[in-house]
Motif scaffolding. Sequence first.
Motif, mmCIF file in Angstrom:
data_model
loop_
_atom_site.group_PDB
_atom_site.id
_atom_site.type_symbol
_atom_site.label_atom_id
_atom_site.label_comp_id
_atom_site.label_asym_id
_atom_site.label_seq_id
_atom_site.Cartn_x
_atom_site.Cartn_y
_atom_site.Cartn_z
ATOM 1 N N ARG A 36 30.191 72.613 49.274
ATOM 2 C CA ARG A 36 29.701 71.864 48.115
ATOM 3 C C ARG A 36 30.558 72.145 46.883
ATOM 4 O O ARG A 36 30.939 71.212 46.155
ATOM 5 N N ASP A 37 30.865 73.430 46.647
ATOM 6 C CA ASP A 37 31.681 73.784 45.484
ATOM 7 C C ASP A 37 33.076 73.175 45.584
ATOM 8 O O ASP A 37 33.635 72.709 44.580
ATOM 9 N N GLU A 38 33.648 73.188 46.805
ATOM 10 C CA GLU A 38 34.980 72.613 46.975
ATOM 11 C C GLU A 38 34.959 71.112 46.713
ATOM 12 O O GLU A 38 35.871 70.556 46.073
ATOM 13 N N ILE A 39 33.911 70.431 47.179
ATOM 14 C CA ILE A 39 33.788 68.983 46.929
ATOM 15 C C ILE A 39 33.646 68.711 45.430
ATOM 16 O O ILE A 39 34.268 67.788 44.893
ATOM 17 N N GLN A 40 32.832 69.522 44.755
ATOM 18 C CA GLN A 40 32.666 69.338 43.313
ATOM 19 C C GLN A 40 33.960 69.576 42.557
ATOM 20 O O GLN A 40 34.280 68.851 41.601
ATOM 21 N N ILE A 41 34.739 70.585 42.988
ATOM 22 C CA ILE A 41 36.026 70.846 42.346
ATOM 23 C C ILE A 41 36.981 69.672 42.563
ATOM 24 O O ILE A 41 37.678 69.226 41.644
ATOM 25 N N THR A 42 36.984 69.145 43.802
ATOM 26 C CA THR A 42 37.859 68.000 44.097
ATOM 27 C C THR A 42 37.467 66.789 43.264
ATOM 28 O O THR A 42 38.325 66.099 42.700
ATOM 29 N N ILE A 43 36.153 66.535 43.174
ATOM 30 C CA ILE A 43 35.687 65.398 42.371
ATOM 31 C C ILE A 43 36.050 65.600 40.907
ATOM 32 O O ILE A 43 36.452 64.662 40.211
ATOM 33 N N ALA A 44 35.899 66.848 40.410
ATOM 34 C CA ALA A 44 36.253 67.125 39.011
ATOM 35 C C ALA A 44 37.744 66.900 38.761
ATOM 36 O O ALA A 44 38.134 66.373 37.712
ATOM 37 N N VAL A 45 38.574 67.283 39.747
ATOM 38 C CA VAL A 45 40.020 67.063 39.600
ATOM 39 C C VAL A 45 40.325 65.576 39.555
ATOM 40 O O VAL A 45 41.098 65.098 38.700
ATOM 41 N N TYR A 46 39.710 64.825 40.477
ATOM 42 C CA TYR A 46 39.930 63.374 40.471
ATOM 43 C C TYR A 46 39.407 62.741 39.176
ATOM 44 O O TYR A 46 40.017 61.798 38.648
ATOM 45 N N GLN A 47 38.292 63.246 38.685
ATOM 46 C CA GLN A 47 37.755 62.710 37.430
ATOM 47 C C GLN A 47 38.706 63.003 36.272
ATOM 48 O O GLN A 47 38.940 62.144 35.405
ATOM 49 N N THR A 48 39.257 64.223 36.260
ATOM 50 C CA THR A 48 40.222 64.573 35.217
ATOM 51 C C THR A 48 41.464 63.692 35.302
ATOM 52 O O THR A 48 41.977 63.203 34.283
ATOM 53 N N LEU A 49 41.943 63.474 36.544
ATOM 54 C CA LEU A 49 43.106 62.600 36.715
ATOM 55 C C LEU A 49 42.786 61.176 36.271
ATOM 56 O O LEU A 49 43.618 60.508 35.634
ATOM 57 N N HIS A 50 41.571 60.722 36.604
ATOM 58 C CA HIS A 50 41.183 59.369 36.202
ATOM 59 C C HIS A 50 41.118 59.255 34.680
ATOM 60 O O HIS A 50 41.610 58.273 34.104
ATOM 61 N N GLU A 51 40.524 60.255 34.036
ATOM 62 C CA GLU A 51 40.418 60.215 32.579
ATOM 63 C C GLU A 51 41.794 60.280 31.929
ATOM 64 O O GLU A 51 42.078 59.555 30.963
ATOM 65 N N SER A 52 42.651 61.180 32.467
ATOM 66 C CA SER A 52 43.989 61.289 31.883
ATOM 67 C C SER A 52 44.794 60.014 32.108
ATOM 68 O O SER A 52 45.511 59.555 31.214
ATOM 69 N N SER A 53 44.673 59.425 33.314
ATOM 70 C CA SER A 53 45.390 58.175 33.570
ATOM 71 C C SER A 53 44.842 57.037 32.710
ATOM 72 O O SER A 53 45.598 56.189 32.228
ATOM 73 N N SER A 54 43.513 57.030 32.510
ATOM 74 C CA SER A 54 42.926 56.004 31.649
ATOM 75 C C SER A 54 43.412 56.166 30.208
ATOM 76 O O SER A 54 43.753 55.184 29.541
ATOM 77 N N ALA A 55 43.441 57.438 29.740
ATOM 78 C CA ALA A 55 43.938 57.684 28.388
ATOM 79 C C ALA A 55 45.411 57.294 28.268
ATOM 80 O O ALA A 55 45.836 56.696 27.271
ATOM 81 N N PHE A 56 46.193 57.628 29.322
ATOM 82 C CA PHE A 56 47.607 57.256 29.304
ATOM 83 C C PHE A 56 47.763 55.740 29.300
ATOM 84 O O PHE A 56 48.609 55.183 28.589
ATOM 85 N N GLY A 57 46.919 55.055 30.118
ATOM 86 C CA GLY A 57 46.970 53.599 30.150
ATOM 87 C C GLY A 57 46.596 52.982 28.811
ATOM 88 O O GLY A 57 47.229 52.011 28.360
ATOM 89 N N MET A 58 45.549 53.544 28.172
ATOM 90 C CA MET A 58 45.159 53.044 26.860
ATOM 91 C C MET A 58 46.267 53.260 25.833
ATOM 92 O O MET A 58 46.545 52.398 24.995
ATOM 93 N N LYS A 59 46.899 54.433 25.925
ATOM 94 C CA LYS A 59 47.999 54.727 24.997
ATOM 95 C C LYS A 59 49.149 53.754 25.202
ATOM 96 O O LYS A 59 49.719 53.223 24.226
ATOM 97 N N LYS A 60 49.466 53.499 26.472
ATOM 98 C CA LYS A 60 50.532 52.544 26.757
ATOM 99 C C LYS A 60 50.143 51.140 26.303
ATOM 100 O O LYS A 60 50.984 50.381 25.801
#
Length: 258
Positions: free
Chosen positions: A149-173
């Motif tokens: 469960r903890d590993e799945i939550q960490i993976t989801i958090a990483v993907y969420q961070t990547l999604h947020e960073s990519s969204s922010a990068f996309g908005m900036k672009k």
Amino acid sequence: MISPAESLLKYDDPVLLSRGTDRKSPKARPLRVSNEQPPVTSCVPPPPKPRSDHTTTQQHQEIIDAILPPREWMEANQLWVQQVSSTPSTRDDVVTLRELLELKMQQRHGRETGICPVRRELYSQCFDELIRHVTINCDERGLLLSKMRDEIQITIAVYQTLHESSSAFGMKKAVHAKHGKTDLETTISDLENENQDLEKQVNEQKAECEALKKRETERRQVEEQNHTQEIQCLTRTIQQMKVSYFIIIFEAKKQCKV
């Protein structure tokens, strides 16, 4: 703090803790595992001491608290603690859990597909409840499931961070592209205005050239006409001079004969 919301994870009845008490939250209690060995008095080791039911139950509860920590909240300046239930589950409990999960999904309008925070929260609570069921029967399985469960939550958090960073990068672009588009539109407008000015100058130069060509044509025609008249005048003058010359010669010859 307000009272915690309803959860698919089964909890015991809340316990009131006084504000001045020194009792710690059950989730802060470490697992107590005794490593002490009894003193050796002879070559034959003594038989191990049987664990009491109270010690086993307490260690079992500590494992459950380590996997699924209790929740705490303040209400009317009083601290309430609610531990995860250690009551064994039955087949009916699993069926009830599935029905309750479907009911919560309908009530909270969870989506069956795509990214849905409501569905993720409810399924996480359902997974915690299943971990509780397994942990009651076997501590090792519960610990292994908690790691998963903890590993799945960490993976989801990483993907969420990547999604947020990519969204922010996309908005900036997108913002940069918007500003760049505005600059390009301004440049295009300036170039179009400059092109119109140049076309106007070209038209003026063409008109001036046509006017100059027309004036030069008229002037050449006038000069050619004047030149033609002058030639005709000179031609008449020459003819008159020739006639006068012949007359003079004729008169001279006539006088010589006389």
